[in-house]
Design an enzyme around this catalytic site. Structure first.
Site, PDB file in Angstrom:
ATOM      1  CG  ASN A 104      -1.962  -1.101   1.097  1.00 28.14           C
ATOM      2  OD1 ASN A 104      -2.146  -1.655   0.012  1.00 28.14           O
ATOM      3  ND2 ASN A 104      -2.607  -1.440   2.187  1.00 28.14           N
TER       4      ASN A 104
ATOM      5  CG  HIS B  21       3.807  -1.289  -4.908  1.00 27.06           C
ATOM      6  ND1 HIS B  21       2.660  -2.036  -4.856  1.00 27.06           N
ATOM      7  CD2 HIS B  21       4.729  -2.076  -5.501  1.00 27.06           C
ATOM      8  CE1 HIS B  21       2.873  -3.237  -5.383  1.00 27.06           C
ATOM      9  NE2 HIS B  21       4.122  -3.285  -5.774  1.00 27.06           N
TER      10      HIS B  21
ATOM     11  CB  CYS C  71      10.498  21.166  -7.938  1.00 23.62           C
ATOM     12  SG  CYS C  71      11.792  21.289  -6.686  1.00 23.62           S
TER      13      CYS C  71
ATOM     14  N   GLY D 267      -5.302  -8.987   3.196  1.00 25.38           N
ATOM     15  CA  GLY D 267      -5.961  -8.217   2.127  1.00 25.38           C
ATOM     16  C   GLY D 267      -5.160  -8.052   0.862  1.00 25.38           C
ATOM     17  CB  THR D 268      -2.354  -8.945  -0.669  1.00 20.78           C
ATOM     18  OG1 THR D 268      -1.700  -8.898  -1.922  1.00 20.78           O
ATOM     19  CG2 THR D 268      -1.803 -10.068   0.188  1.00 20.78           C
TER      20      THR D 268
ATOM     21  CG  ASN E 134      -8.570 -11.692   1.014  1.00 20.24           C
ATOM     22  OD1 ASN E 134      -9.647 -11.178   0.719  1.00 20.24           O
ATOM     23  ND2 ASN E 134      -7.478 -11.528   0.286  1.00 20.24           N
TER      24      ASN E 134
ATOM     25  CD  GLU F 223     -13.347 -11.840  -3.014  1.00 24.81           C
ATOM     26  OE1 GLU F 223     -13.111 -12.159  -4.186  1.00 24.81           O
ATOM     27  OE2 GLU F 223     -14.276 -11.092  -2.656  1.00 24.81           O
TER      28      GLU F 223
ATOM     29  CB  ALA G  16      -8.355  -6.405   7.323  1.00 27.07           C
TER      30      ALA G  16
HETATM   31  P1  NAD Z   1      -5.966  -5.882  -4.785  1.00 27.53           P
HETATM   32  O1  NAD Z   1      -6.691  -4.610  -5.017  1.00 27.53           O
HETATM   33  O2  NAD Z   1      -5.495  -6.671  -5.916  1.00 27.53           O
HETATM   34  O3  NAD Z   1      -6.797  -6.873  -3.830  1.00 27.53           O
HETATM   35  C1  NAD Z   1      -7.362  -6.509  -2.640  1.00 27.53           C
HETATM   36  C2  NAD Z   1      -7.597  -7.756  -1.784  1.00 27.53           C
HETATM   37  O4  NAD Z   1      -8.198  -7.346  -0.564  1.00 27.53           O
HETATM   38  C3  NAD Z   1      -8.531  -8.807  -2.408  1.00 27.53           C
HETATM   39  O5  NAD Z   1      -7.950 -10.089  -2.227  1.00 27.53           O
HETATM   40  C4  NAD Z   1      -9.823  -8.687  -1.597  1.00 27.53           C
HETATM   41  O6  NAD Z   1     -10.502  -9.909  -1.462  1.00 27.53           O
HETATM   42  C5  NAD Z   1      -9.285  -8.226  -0.256  1.00 27.53           C
HETATM   43  N1  NAD Z   1     -10.202  -7.448   0.571  1.00 27.53           N
HETATM   44  C6  NAD Z   1     -11.144  -6.572   0.178  1.00 27.53           C
HETATM   45  N2  NAD Z   1     -11.738  -6.012   1.242  1.00 27.53           N
HETATM   46  C7  NAD Z   1     -11.140  -6.559   2.331  1.00 27.53           C
HETATM   47  C8  NAD Z   1     -11.311  -6.367   3.729  1.00 27.53           C
HETATM   48  N3  NAD Z   1     -12.209  -5.507   4.248  1.00 27.53           N
HETATM   49  N4  NAD Z   1     -10.531  -7.096   4.559  1.00 27.53           N
HETATM   50  C9  NAD Z   1      -9.611  -7.972   4.075  1.00 27.53           C
HETATM   51  N5  NAD Z   1      -9.413  -8.195   2.767  1.00 27.53           N
HETATM   52  C10 NAD Z   1     -10.171  -7.483   1.910  1.00 27.53           C
HETATM   53  O7  NAD Z   1      -4.846  -5.471  -3.854  1.00 27.53           O
HETATM   54  P2  NAD Z   1      -3.385  -5.836  -3.928  1.00 27.53           P
HETATM   55  O8  NAD Z   1      -3.210  -7.297  -4.138  1.00 27.53           O
HETATM   56  O9  NAD Z   1      -2.814  -5.228  -2.732  1.00 27.53           O
HETATM   57  O10 NAD Z   1      -2.828  -5.119  -5.283  1.00 27.53           O
HETATM   58  C11 NAD Z   1      -3.156  -3.839  -5.736  1.00 27.53           C
HETATM   59  C12 NAD Z   1      -1.969  -2.908  -5.762  1.00 27.53           C
HETATM   60  O11 NAD Z   1      -2.484  -1.616  -5.884  1.00 27.53           O
HETATM   61  C13 NAD Z   1      -1.223  -2.909  -4.484  1.00 27.53           C
HETATM   62  O12 NAD Z   1      -0.011  -3.482  -4.701  1.00 27.53           O
HETATM   63  C14 NAD Z   1      -1.056  -1.437  -4.099  1.00 27.53           C
HETATM   64  O13 NAD Z   1       0.193  -0.941  -4.534  1.00 27.53           O
HETATM   65  C15 NAD Z   1      -2.037  -0.710  -4.890  1.00 27.53           C
HETATM   66  N6  NAD Z   1      -3.146  -0.163  -4.120  1.00 27.53           N
HETATM   67  C16 NAD Z   1      -2.929   0.416  -2.905  1.00 27.53           C
HETATM   68  C17 NAD Z   1      -3.964   0.916  -2.189  1.00 27.53           C
HETATM   69  C18 NAD Z   1      -3.665   1.545  -0.848  1.00 27.53           C
HETATM   70  O14 NAD Z   1      -2.565   2.041  -0.655  1.00 27.53           O
HETATM   71  N7  NAD Z   1      -4.623   1.513   0.087  1.00 27.53           N
HETATM   72  C19 NAD Z   1      -5.271   0.854  -2.685  1.00 27.53           C
HETATM   73  C20 NAD Z   1      -5.470   0.280  -3.944  1.00 27.53           C
HETATM   74  C21 NAD Z   1      -4.388  -0.248  -4.650  1.00 27.53           C
END
Ligand code: NAD
Length: 256
Positions: free
Chosen positions: A106, A123, A152, A192-193, A218, A220, A237
């Site tokens: 994140n 990231h 800047c 949550g990934t 997660n 799901e 989460a």
């Molecule tokens: P993803 O968006 O691919 O997947 C999100 C995951 O979270 C899914 O498996 C889903 O089932 C799960 N999920 C949804 N709601 C949830 C909850 N309440 N509790 C637990 N799990 C839950 O996310 P990713 O795999 O992290 O990949 C997306 C990329 O995009 C990341 O690497 C990140 O860099 C970026 N991103 C970051 C943010 C942030 O900083 N908050 C937000 C969106 C995307």
């Protein structure tokens, strides 16, 4: 189902208590309860926005156009978000000596805002802006986004959010921290990934190969669940981590 979750939470707490080195590996799902949608899925940001705005080449050729979308996504959604119970539980685990490292995909800064200190951002971080000419980094709050693209204050170079765009390499420091964590962790706690984002998704399988047990939280099943996960805690989460925190910090080790 509820009883199974309660039983599994106890098992997870036992595993965490016995671990000498625990890493939390977090993705967009941990921040959903803070009001930040994930990228993927029905409600995901990519159902509303075109991901090409986050491609480095597109950004460099059309910075004003990219910045308009970036401002909406990252500073409207992310700017207002506060850490939720899951971020706070991880911070408490770190303070209580039960969590050694957070590797996060994140970019929302919420682990740090929750009080975690040992955080490595795979990231990057949206709450900082970097100058593409002099490489000075500015906190988001110091730069006005009234006129886009922001420049800047020192050299007038183009400012870019300090997170990784498509087409950019993962920074060295978090990459090394992630590989080190994968080599020495007894537990990897995935929260949550999806496991769909390369190369971040290669770290948990590496940890597993090196002997770590994988606990996954997660709503799901993910790409990891049926491949490497040892204990799957299904649920949001914030809710699951609140239960786990309670089990870790308030439940006596043995029933009298
Ligand atoms: P993803 O968006 O691919 O997947 C999100 C995951 O979270 C899914 O498996 C889903 O089932 C799960 N999920 C949804 N709601 C949830 C909850 N309440 N509790 C637990 N799990 C839950 O996310 P990713 O795999 O992290 O990949 C997306 C990329 O995009 C990341 O690497 C990140 O860099 C970026 N991103 C970051 C943010 C942030 O900083 N908050 C937000 C969106 C995307």
């Amino acid at each position: 189902m509820r009883n199974n979750l309660d039983r599994d939470i106890k098992e997870a707490a036992g595993m965490l208590r016995n671990s000498n080195f625990t890493t939390a590996y977090t993705g967009a799902g941990i921040s959903v309860e803070s009001g930040i949608p994930p990228f993927r899925g029905k409600e995901g940001l990519w159902s509303k926005y075109d991901p090409r705005y986050l491609e480095l080449n597109f950004f460099l050729s059309k910075p004003e156009e990219s910045w308009k979308v970036i401002k909406q996504i990252f500073y409207d959604y992310f700017g207002k978000a506060k850490p939720n119970a899951a971020h706070l539980a991880l911070a408490k685990m770190e303070q209580g000596g039960m969590l050694n490292r957070i590797i996060t995909q994140n970019i929302d800064n919420l682990h740090q805002e929750a009080g975690s200190t040992n955080v490595y951002e795979f990231h990057g971080n949206s709450m900082k802006l970097v100058c593409l000419v002099c490489y000075r980094v500015f906190p988001y709050g110091e730069i006005s986004l009234d006129h886009l693209p922001p420049r800047c204050p020192d050299c007038q170079g183009l400012l870019k959010p300090d997170f990784i765009f498509f087409g950019e390499a993962i920074p060295q420091k978090p990459l090394e921290a992630a590989y080190e964590a994968a080599s020495r962790s007894d537990i990897f706690l995935l929260i949550g990934t999806t496991g769909e984002v390369m190369p971040a998704n290669q770290i948990p399988p590496l940890a597993k190969q090196n002997g770590a047990k994988i606990i996954e939280v997660n709503t799901e099943e993910s790409n990891y669940t049926n491949r490497i996960t040892d204990l799957f805690l299904k649920g949001k989460a914030g809710e699951v981590m609140t239960k786990l925190e309670k089990e870790l910090f308030t439940t006596p080790l043995k029933d009298d």
